[in-house]
Design an enzyme around this catalytic site. Sequence first.
Site, PDB file in Angstrom:
ATOM      1  NE  ARG A   7      -0.759  -0.078   4.938  1.00  0.00           N
ATOM      2  CZ  ARG A   7      -1.072   0.554   6.051  1.00  0.00           C
ATOM      3  NH1 ARG A   7      -1.983   1.505   6.045  1.00  0.00           N
ATOM      4  NH2 ARG A   7      -0.516   0.212   7.194  1.00  0.00           N
ATOM      5  CB  SER A  34      -5.899   3.238   5.825  1.00  0.00           C
ATOM      6  OG  SER A  34      -6.229   3.725   7.104  1.00  0.00           O
ATOM      7  CD  GLU A  55     -17.464   1.992   1.460  1.00  0.00           C
ATOM      8  OE1 GLU A  55     -18.718   1.882   1.509  1.00  0.00           O
ATOM      9  OE2 GLU A  55     -16.782   2.431   2.410  1.00  0.00           O
ATOM     10  CG  PHE A  80     -15.180  -1.681   3.065  1.00  0.00           C
ATOM     11  CD1 PHE A  80     -16.056  -2.519   3.752  1.00  0.00           C
ATOM     12  CD2 PHE A  80     -14.166  -1.058   3.770  1.00  0.00           C
ATOM     13  CE1 PHE A  80     -15.918  -2.719   5.129  1.00  0.00           C
ATOM     14  CE2 PHE A  80     -14.023  -1.251   5.130  1.00  0.00           C
ATOM     15  CZ  PHE A  80     -14.889  -2.079   5.818  1.00  0.00           C
ATOM     16  CG  HIS A 106      -5.993  -2.253   5.004  1.00  0.00           C
ATOM     17  ND1 HIS A 106      -5.445  -1.234   4.271  1.00  0.00           N
ATOM     18  CD2 HIS A 106      -5.711  -1.986   6.306  1.00  0.00           C
ATOM     19  CE1 HIS A 106      -4.858  -0.365   5.093  1.00  0.00           C
ATOM     20  NE2 HIS A 106      -4.998  -0.799   6.333  1.00  0.00           N
ATOM     21  CG  ASP A 114      -8.966  -3.149  11.959  1.00  0.00           C
ATOM     22  OD1 ASP A 114      -8.955  -2.768  13.143  1.00  0.00           O
ATOM     23  OD2 ASP A 114      -8.821  -2.386  10.989  1.00  0.00           O
ATOM     24  NE  ARG A 164      -2.674  -2.265   9.494  1.00  0.00           N
ATOM     25  CZ  ARG A 164      -2.321  -2.783  10.677  1.00  0.00           C
ATOM     26  NH1 ARG A 164      -2.294  -4.078  10.856  1.00  0.00           N
ATOM     27  NH2 ARG A 164      -2.003  -1.985  11.674  1.00  0.00           N
TER      28      ARG A 164
END
Lengths: 313, 272
Positions: A7, A34, A55, A80, A106, A114, A164
């Site tokens: 990322r 993020s 989204e 998402f 992610h 998470d 991530r």
Amino acid sequence: MTKIATRDAYGNALVKLGEVNQDVVVLDADLAGSTKTAKFREKYPERFFNMGIAEQNLIGTAAGFALSGKIPFASSFAIFATGRAFEQVRNSVAYPNLNVKIAATHAGLTVGEDGASHQALEDIAIMRAIPNMTVIVPADGVETEQAVFAAAKHQGPVYLRLGRPGVPVIYGEDYRFEIGKANLLRTGTQVGFVATGIMVSIALEAAEALKAEGIDAAVLNMSTIKPLDQEAIIQLAKTTGALVTAEEHNILGGLGSAVAEVVGEHCPVPVLRVGVKDVFGQSGTPAELLAEYGLTKENLMEKAKQAIAKKTC
Amino acid sequence: MNEELKQQLEAKAREIRKSIVRMTGAAGSGHPGGSLSAADIVTALYFHEMNINPQEPDWADRDRFVLSKGHAAPVLYAALAERGYFPKEELLTLRKMGSRLQGHPDLNALPGVEMSTGSLGQGLAVANGMALAGKLDQKDYRVYALLGDGECQEGMVWEAAMAAAHYRLDNLTAFLDDNGLQIDGPVEEVMSTKPLIDKWKAFGWHVLSIDGHDMGQILSALAEAKNTKGRPTMIIAKTIKGKGVSFMEDQVGWHGVAPKPEQVTQALAELE
Ligand SMILES: Cc1ncc(C[n+]2csc(CCOP(=O)(O)OP(=O)(O)O)c2C)c(N)n1
Ligand SMILES: [Mg+2]
């Protein structure tokens, strides 16, 4: 070994891309910090669009940009972008074959603490099943940057799957990624690893450790899941006679399935799939999670031996 | 209001209604009700309002129309054919194997179709993207969208509504085809979307309320939308589903059913 998260490499690459290509616009859904699109936002605020926590709207708006000559990169978390907005991706991007780049971060277990709600383990399967869609899972930071530029150059929808945590850099700056071309990182004669994303560096470690035990294993980086480099898979199946796939994804529908489909039709040899075995993840550190679900060097070595043993039957 | 122009457009709208009846009749399926309710709005757009060139459908500076309620494809196809994007005879291939006139619009199949639609709720966001790109490029083109009243039950419509106001998309004008009906019954009974005007106002839009079959009101609303700065305009057009064909008017059953040959004949006679 230096590590960089894909990322982060994405965020850096976007800034470089934005400099040379004025048509690039970036959209995010309240996750710019993020997904690292914040770097682009800083540099080119007029070409950055925050769509809020929406989204479906993110994807639909990107489609509108593409229809007006822009090259939109739309980012959110993988769960998402491919889950909440699946049907927008299918009907408003892929069906009209629009030039939208969905760069989702992610992905996979390594989201970590998470937990399961945020760990996309089915996104490759979902995106792979959509006509017109190109699916890319870079193995490291270098390949990510290359993939971002390749995606921008490619005419049509692209799904770029990013992670991530930091992953080891395995490629030198001279590496050239090409959509649809697998990269043979290590030759071998007895068993072939076909890996994607963060599992590539782990497969390299496994191959090195197997060598110490007298087993000669090849490693193929399948960074484009679709269009799949069938030739490279068939070649590897022929030269090694046994394959082990490795992915940070459900073993249903992802890389393992794709490889098994090709091998089954063209060159049947044993294919053992390493991935998450059709269960949801949980909270933990990335390392703990990879260990818990068998995405480890040790498991890959074990599966390589099993695959070799299956050759005789 | 220029009376001659109004009459010209009303005549065009009648032609478009006839095409809708003919093509759905020939197809044996399709959505006449919501196509007929939108016929006057679509006519005003394609024969007066929009800056387009059928000889050059991809002209970069053209105005754009997104038919968010994609099941009303017949009204779009009829207008495009009438405007010269493709031969009118082709309308009778609607929904047939190999036809460019797919059951719901396919932008890659037919010139003039700006977006592939059919899955309700998605068109406004796409129109937003077009409008945002226009602003970014400092182009003067305008973007139009047509939504159904039932369609407004989709959550994504309100995501897009929020975004259009947030980005001050005054180059965007949307129509809401307020015919009061959806598939399972009146919108009021299935899932009320009222109060529509207050909702769009609350989302930051400039809202106009008109009779969607009054050409004069449609044209005035479009003119006002063009002159409205700093926010998008929503034209809530009160319409009658099936408008122009007596036995279809305000009948929920005519949402997605094609007229039989004798019904086609009767409808065409009424529209003469
Ligand atoms: C996402 C989605 N859900 C369901 C449908 C099926 N569908 C087609 S038309 C329609 C009713 C639409 O009602 P409205 O928006 O009021 O359109 P109109 O009355 O103008 O025809 C439905 C539910 C669809 N096309 N897309
Ligand atoms: Mg309705």
